[in-house]
Design a protein around this motif. Structure first.
Motif, PDB file in Angstrom:
ATOM      1  N   GLY A  35       1.069  -1.146  -0.062  1.00  0.00           N
ATOM      2  CA  GLY A  35       0.167   0.013   0.033  1.00  0.00           C
ATOM      3  C   GLY A  35       0.979   1.263   0.086  1.00  0.00           C
ATOM      4  O   GLY A  35       2.070   1.224   0.096  1.00  0.00           O
ATOM      5  N   TRP A  36       0.006   2.401  -0.111  1.00  0.00           N
ATOM      6  CA  TRP A  36       0.803   3.636   0.020  1.00  0.00           C
ATOM      7  C   TRP A  36       0.034   4.603   1.057  1.00  0.00           C
ATOM      8  O   TRP A  36      -1.352   4.523   1.178  1.00  0.00           O
ATOM      9  N   PHE A  37       0.968   5.408   1.672  1.00  0.00           N
ATOM     10  CA  PHE A  37       0.454   6.345   2.691  1.00  0.00           C
ATOM     11  C   PHE A  37       1.087   7.416   2.468  1.00  0.00           C
ATOM     12  O   PHE A  37       2.229   7.445   1.895  1.00  0.00           O
ATOM     13  N   TYR A  93       5.329  10.302   0.636  1.00  0.00           N
ATOM     14  CA  TYR A  93       4.639   9.120   0.300  1.00  0.00           C
ATOM     15  C   TYR A  93       5.295   8.075   0.551  1.00  0.00           C
ATOM     16  O   TYR A  93       6.490   7.707   0.440  1.00  0.00           O
ATOM     17  N   TYR A  94       4.651   7.271   1.605  1.00  0.00           N
ATOM     18  CA  TYR A  94       5.361   5.850   1.951  1.00  0.00           C
ATOM     19  C   TYR A  94       4.784   4.732   1.459  1.00  0.00           C
ATOM     20  O   TYR A  94       3.464   4.599   1.554  1.00  0.00           O
ATOM     21  N   GLY A 116       8.689   1.785   3.681  1.00  0.00           N
ATOM     22  CA  GLY A 116       9.827   2.431   3.222  1.00  0.00           C
ATOM     23  C   GLY A 116      10.248   3.858   3.896  1.00  0.00           C
ATOM     24  O   GLY A 116       9.487   4.186   4.885  1.00  0.00           O
ATOM     25  N   GLN A 117      11.364   4.251   3.239  1.00  0.00           N
ATOM     26  CA  GLN A 117      11.817   5.549   3.900  1.00  0.00           C
ATOM     27  C   GLN A 117      10.915   6.693   3.330  1.00  0.00           C
ATOM     28  O   GLN A 117      11.047   7.908   3.896  1.00  0.00           O
ATOM     29  N   GLY A 118      10.252   6.788   2.539  1.00  0.00           N
ATOM     30  CA  GLY A 118       9.478   7.820   1.997  1.00  0.00           C
ATOM     31  C   GLY A 118       9.938   8.453   0.623  1.00  0.00           C
ATOM     32  O   GLY A 118      11.324   8.623   0.576  1.00  0.00           O
ATOM     33  N   THR A 119       9.188   9.064   0.080  1.00  0.00           N
ATOM     34  CA  THR A 119       9.512  10.018  -1.014  1.00  0.00           C
ATOM     35  C   THR A 119       8.583  11.277  -1.046  1.00  0.00           C
ATOM     36  O   THR A 119       7.658  11.154  -1.019  1.00  0.00           O
TER      37      THR A 119
END
Length: 125
Positions: A35-37, A93-94, A116-119
């Motif tokens: 998923g994406w958060f 976005y993670y 993840g570390q995020g972008t």
């Protein structure tokens, strides 16, 4: 352990598009959910989109019709195609993944073990 690496963030004008990618590596198998958060400054991290076993997809109301989540299960990669971006979409976005048992509607942070570390995504007006 599972490692998630996001890419594809950046600066875009309102109305533009971006495609985020997240590659999972390590002892993954094929994650049951990905998923994406996103998290805007001073705000909580909130659900954006999810894919359950590459069968069902779910979206937050504020992105329906604009964002699309997809997976390449062979490569353990999840994508988030973001169209018609708005300044309100500006956030980090993670990517998230769960390799164990997970409910069919994985829409909360508690549904995922790996992050993840995020972008950064920045949408200018």
């Amino acid at each position: 352990q599972v490692q998630l690496v996001e890419s594809g963030g950046g600066l875009v004008q309102a109305g533009g598009s971006l495609r985020l990618s997240c590659a999972a590596s390590g002892r993954t198998g094929s994650p049951n959910a990905m998923g994406w958060f996103r998290q805007a400054p001073g705000m909580e991290r909130v659900f954006v989109a999810a894919s359950w076993n590459d069968v069902f997809t779910y979206y937050a109301d504020f992105v329906k019709g604009r964002f699309t989540i997809s997976r390449d299960s062979n490569k353990n990669t999840v994508f988030l195609q973001m169209n018609s971006l708005e300044p309100e979409d500006t956030a980090v976005y993670y990517c998230a993944a769960e390799t164990g048992a997970v409910r069919k509607t994985p829409r909360t942070r508690l549904d995922y073990h790996y992050w993840g570390q995020g972008t950064q995504v920045t949408v200018s007006s």
